[in-house]
Design an enzyme around this catalytic site. Structure first.
Site, PDB file in Angstrom:
ATOM      1  N   ASP A   1      -2.282   3.557  -4.189  1.00 10.69           N
ATOM      2  CA  ASP A   1      -2.903   2.799  -3.358  1.00 10.69           C
ATOM      3  C   ASP A   1      -2.302   1.360  -3.388  1.00 10.69           C
ATOM      4  O   ASP A   1      -2.101   0.932  -2.571  1.00 10.69           O
ATOM      5  CB  ASP A   1      -4.451   2.749  -3.757  1.00 10.69           C
ATOM      6  CG  ASP A   1      -5.327   2.287  -2.742  1.00 10.69           C
ATOM      7  OD1 ASP A   1      -5.136   2.419  -1.429  1.00 10.69           O
ATOM      8  OD2 ASP A   1      -6.154   1.405  -3.101  1.00 10.69           O
TER       9      ASP A   1
ATOM     10  N   GLY B   1       2.618   5.166   4.553  1.00 15.75           N
ATOM     11  CA  GLY B   1       2.176   5.873   5.888  1.00 15.75           C
ATOM     12  C   GLY B   1       0.983   5.589   6.137  1.00 15.75           C
ATOM     13  O   GLY B   1       0.125   5.036   5.360  1.00 15.75           O
ATOM     14  N   GLU B   2       0.398   5.997   7.275  1.00 14.26           N
ATOM     15  CA  GLU B   2      -1.030   5.761   7.683  1.00 14.26           C
ATOM     16  C   GLU B   2      -1.822   6.469   6.795  1.00 14.26           C
ATOM     17  O   GLU B   2      -1.644   7.383   6.252  1.00 14.26           O
ATOM     18  CB  GLU B   2      -1.207   5.999   9.209  1.00 14.26           C
ATOM     19  CG  GLU B   2      -0.121   5.480  10.143  1.00 14.26           C
ATOM     20  CD  GLU B   2      -0.334   6.136  11.583  1.00 14.26           C
ATOM     21  OE1 GLU B   2      -1.382   6.708  11.775  1.00 14.26           O
ATOM     22  OE2 GLU B   2       0.588   5.859  12.534  1.00 14.26           O
ATOM     23  N   SER B   3      -3.001   5.889   6.931  1.00 10.60           N
ATOM     24  CA  SER B   3      -3.977   6.528   5.996  1.00 10.60           C
ATOM     25  C   SER B   3      -4.434   7.938   6.691  1.00 10.60           C
ATOM     26  O   SER B   3      -4.766   8.083   7.751  1.00 10.60           O
ATOM     27  CB  SER B   3      -5.435   5.795   6.431  1.00 10.60           C
ATOM     28  OG  SER B   3      -6.494   6.383   5.528  1.00 10.60           O
ATOM     29  N   GLY B   4      -4.597   8.949   5.796  1.00  9.47           N
ATOM     30  CA  GLY B   4      -5.085  10.137   6.201  1.00  9.47           C
ATOM     31  C   GLY B   4      -3.713  11.160   6.273  1.00  9.47           C
ATOM     32  O   GLY B   4      -4.037  12.119   6.770  1.00  9.47           O
ATOM     33  N   LEU B   5      -2.661  10.674   6.109  1.00  2.38           N
ATOM     34  CA  LEU B   5      -1.580  11.634   6.389  1.00  2.38           C
ATOM     35  C   LEU B   5      -1.173  12.214   4.876  1.00  2.38           C
ATOM     36  O   LEU B   5      -0.258  13.104   4.929  1.00  2.38           O
ATOM     37  CB  LEU B   5      -0.098  10.767   6.448  1.00  2.38           C
ATOM     38  CG  LEU B   5       0.182  10.283   8.197  1.00  2.38           C
ATOM     39  CD1 LEU B   5       1.315   9.246   8.179  1.00  2.38           C
ATOM     40  CD2 LEU B   5       0.002  11.366   8.974  1.00  2.38           C
ATOM     41  N   GLY B   6      -1.904  12.100   3.967  1.00  5.43           N
ATOM     42  CA  GLY B   6      -1.600  12.793   2.488  1.00  5.43           C
ATOM     43  C   GLY B   6      -0.689  12.355   1.673  1.00  5.43           C
ATOM     44  O   GLY B   6       0.073  13.199   0.719  1.00  5.43           O
ATOM     45  N   LYS B   7      -0.607  10.992   1.694  1.00  6.25           N
ATOM     46  CA  LYS B   7       0.245  10.449   0.610  1.00  6.25           C
ATOM     47  C   LYS B   7       0.038  10.585  -0.925  1.00  6.25           C
ATOM     48  O   LYS B   7       0.723  10.964  -1.583  1.00  6.25           O
ATOM     49  CB  LYS B   7       0.246   8.861   0.723  1.00  6.25           C
ATOM     50  CG  LYS B   7       0.744   8.139   2.136  1.00  6.25           C
ATOM     51  CD  LYS B   7       0.682   6.912   2.155  1.00  6.25           C
ATOM     52  CE  LYS B   7      -0.709   6.345   2.244  1.00  6.25           C
ATOM     53  NZ  LYS B   7      -1.481   6.550   3.079  1.00  6.25           N
ATOM     54  N   SER B   8      -1.391  10.388  -1.326  1.00  3.63           N
ATOM     55  CA  SER B   8      -1.719  10.964  -2.417  1.00  3.63           C
ATOM     56  C   SER B   8      -1.719  12.415  -2.861  1.00  3.63           C
ATOM     57  O   SER B   8      -1.155  12.691  -4.007  1.00  3.63           O
ATOM     58  CB  SER B   8      -3.415  10.525  -2.681  1.00  3.63           C
ATOM     59  OG  SER B   8      -3.382   9.066  -2.487  1.00  3.63           O
TER      60      SER B   8
ATOM     61  N   HIS C   1       0.902  -1.068  -0.020  1.00  2.00           N
ATOM     62  CA  HIS C   1       0.051  -0.128  -0.002  1.00  2.00           C
ATOM     63  C   HIS C   1       0.856   1.221   0.148  1.00  2.00           C
ATOM     64  O   HIS C   1       1.749   1.430   0.763  1.00  2.00           O
ATOM     65  CB  HIS C   1      -0.947  -0.120   1.381  1.00  2.00           C
ATOM     66  CG  HIS C   1      -1.877   1.366   1.327  1.00  2.00           C
ATOM     67  ND1 HIS C   1      -2.637   1.561   0.466  1.00  2.00           N
ATOM     68  CD2 HIS C   1      -1.770   2.300   2.304  1.00  2.00           C
ATOM     69  CE1 HIS C   1      -3.425   2.489   0.834  1.00  2.00           C
ATOM     70  NE2 HIS C   1      -2.909   3.285   1.805  1.00  2.00           N
TER      71      HIS C   1
ATOM     72  N   GLU D   1      -6.063   8.536  -6.589  1.00  2.00           N
ATOM     73  CA  GLU D   1      -7.390   8.963  -5.687  1.00  2.00           C
ATOM     74  C   GLU D   1      -6.883  10.069  -4.674  1.00  2.00           C
ATOM     75  O   GLU D   1      -6.036   9.776  -4.021  1.00  2.00           O
ATOM     76  CB  GLU D   1      -7.899   7.821  -4.865  1.00  2.00           C
ATOM     77  CG  GLU D   1      -9.096   8.084  -4.249  1.00  2.00           C
ATOM     78  CD  GLU D   1      -9.395   6.935  -3.162  1.00  2.00           C
ATOM     79  OE1 GLU D   1     -10.376   7.215  -2.498  1.00  2.00           O
ATOM     80  OE2 GLU D   1      -8.820   6.194  -2.886  1.00  2.00           O
TER      81      GLU D   1
END
EC number: 2.7.11.-
Length: 323
Positions: free
Chosen positions: A185, A161-168, A146, A210
Site C-alpha cells: 500500500d 496500478g489502478e485500484s482494483g487491478l489486484g496488486k495485493s 502507492h 491487505e
C-alpha cells in the site's frame, strides 16, 4: 542538503549507542544545529563532518589523537586564538575520539560557550564514517509511493496500478511462490546515492498485506520470517494496466522508465486479463531485467537477426536477377 530539525541532541540520541558517545560539556547547547546557509550549500555529508579544520569551522569537528597532540603542542595564546575562531562560528558539536581525554581548557571553553562536547573510545575515522552515513540517510531525498514492494529473485520490484487491478492478490501469489514482502500500500523510498534507491515499509504497516475479502494478513506470522524483508534496492517497476488501455505497446522497441527521485527506474507494463498468470509474467519480467543488466537484450538480438536475414535475402534476390 536539508537538515531541518537536526540538532546536537537528536544526533547524540540516534548515535550514542552505536559509537559510544558521552556528553561531557555544553549541555545547554542541546538545540545547536548546522548553520542553515552552510547546510544548504553542502553537496554531501562529507562537507558536514570531518577532522579538526579551522577553514570549515561550521561542520562537526572530530578530534582524534593527532589533533589532540597538535592542540597540546600549541602555546596558550595560539590555543585561545584558534579555539576562539572555531567556537565563534558555533559548530553543532565537537567530538574527542580515540579514547583521548579532552584538554581541560577546551572543555572549559565548550562549557562557557554552550558548545556540546562529546567523547568516545571509537577511532576518529570510524566516528566520521558513521556520522557521514547517518547524515546522508536523514538528509536524503525521499518519497512515499502507492503499490506493493517485493523482493523477487533478489531484486526490489514495485508493483503499481489502478485500484482494483489486484496488486495485493498478485503480491500474495508471489509470496506463496517463495518471494518476500517489503511493503504493501505505502512504500517509503529514499535515494541514498547517485544510483541507489532504497525502499522500506512504514512501521505502522510492517509485515501486513491487505487483500480484498480477506482483510489484513500478517505475512510474517502466516508464511514465516523468510517471507518478509526490511528493505530492498529498487530496480524494477511493474505497471499493471487494464486490457483496454490504449497506451499499451505489445512489443515496445524502446525501454520504458519511471522517474523516481530523479533516478530513471526500468519499467514494464503488464495487461491484466482473465486467464493470465500474472505471477509467472512478473517473474519472467524480473529474469529478463536481470539479463538486461548483464548486457543481454533479447529484443535487440532478435532485431539484429531479423535485419541480417533481410539483408541476406536481399542479396540472394539480387544475385538471382543477375543470373
Amino acid at each position: 542538503m536539508e537538515l531541518t530539525g537536526v540538532t546536537s541532541q537528536s544526533i547524540f540520541d540516534d548515535n550514542a549507542a552505536d559509537i559510544k558517545l558521552s556528553w561531557v560539556a555544553g549541555l545547554e547547547g542541546a538545540d545547536r544545529a548546522f548553520d542553515v546557509e552552510f547546510a544548504r550549500e553542502a553537496t554531501s555529508a562529507a562537507d558536514l563532518v570531518g577532522h579538526l579544520n579551522l577553514i570549515h569551522p561550521n561542520r562537526i569537528q572530530v578530534l582524534g589523537k593527532p589533533e589532540i597532540t597538535y592542540y597540546q603542542r600549541l602555546d596558550d595564546e595560539t590555543r585561545k586564538r584558534q579555539m576562539g575562531e572555531l567556537i565563534l562560528l558555533e559548530p553543532p558539536f565537537l567530538v574527542v575520539a580515540d579514547g583521548m581525554e579532552p584538554p581541560p581548557d577546551l572543555e572549559l571553553r565548550c562549557t562557557r560557550s554552550s558548545t556540546p562536547l562529546f567523547t568516545t573510545p571509537v577511532s576518529s575515522a570510524a566516528v566520521i564514517d558513521h556520522l557521514r552515513l547517518y547524515l546522508s540517510r536523514i538528509s536524503a531525498p525521499r518519497v512515499t509511493m502507492h503499490g506493493v514492494f517485493l523482493d523477487i529473485l533478489g531484486m526490489g520490484v514495485l508493483i503499481m496500478g489502478e485500484s482494483g487491478l489486484g496488486k495485493s492478490e498478485l503480491g500474495l501469489e508471489l509470496i506463496s511462490r517463495g518471494h518476500g514482502l517489503v511493503a504493501d500500500d505505502a512504500v517509503d523510498f529514499v535515494r541514498l546515492g547517485p544510483d541507489f534507491i532504497e525502499g522500506r515499509c512504514p512501521p505502522l504497516l510492517q509485515n501486513l498485506l491487505e487483500v480484498r475479502g480477506l482483510g489484513l494478513l500478517d505475512i510474517k506470522t502466516i508464511f514465516g520470517e523468510t517471507a518478509v524483508r526490511r528493505k530492498m534496492k529498487m530496480k524494477l517497476v511493474v505497471q499493471l494496466v487494464r486490457r483496454n488501455d490504449g497506451e499499451f505497446e505489445r512489443l515496445p522497441l524502446d525501454s520504458q522508465y519511471l522517474d523516481v527521485l530523479g533516478l530513471p527506474i526500468h519499467m514494464v507494463k503488464i495487461q491484466v486479463a482473465a486467464g493470465r498468470n500474472l505471477a509467472v509474467l512478473v517473474e519472467a519480467a524480473v529474469r529478463n531485467t536481470i539479463l538486461r543488466l548483464r548486457g543481454i537484450d533479447t529484443l535487440r538480438d532478435f532485431m539484429d537477426r531479423q535485419r541480417a536475414a533481410m539483408q541476406a535475402d536481399a542479396v540472394s534476390r539480387g544475385q538471382g536477377r543477375l543470373l
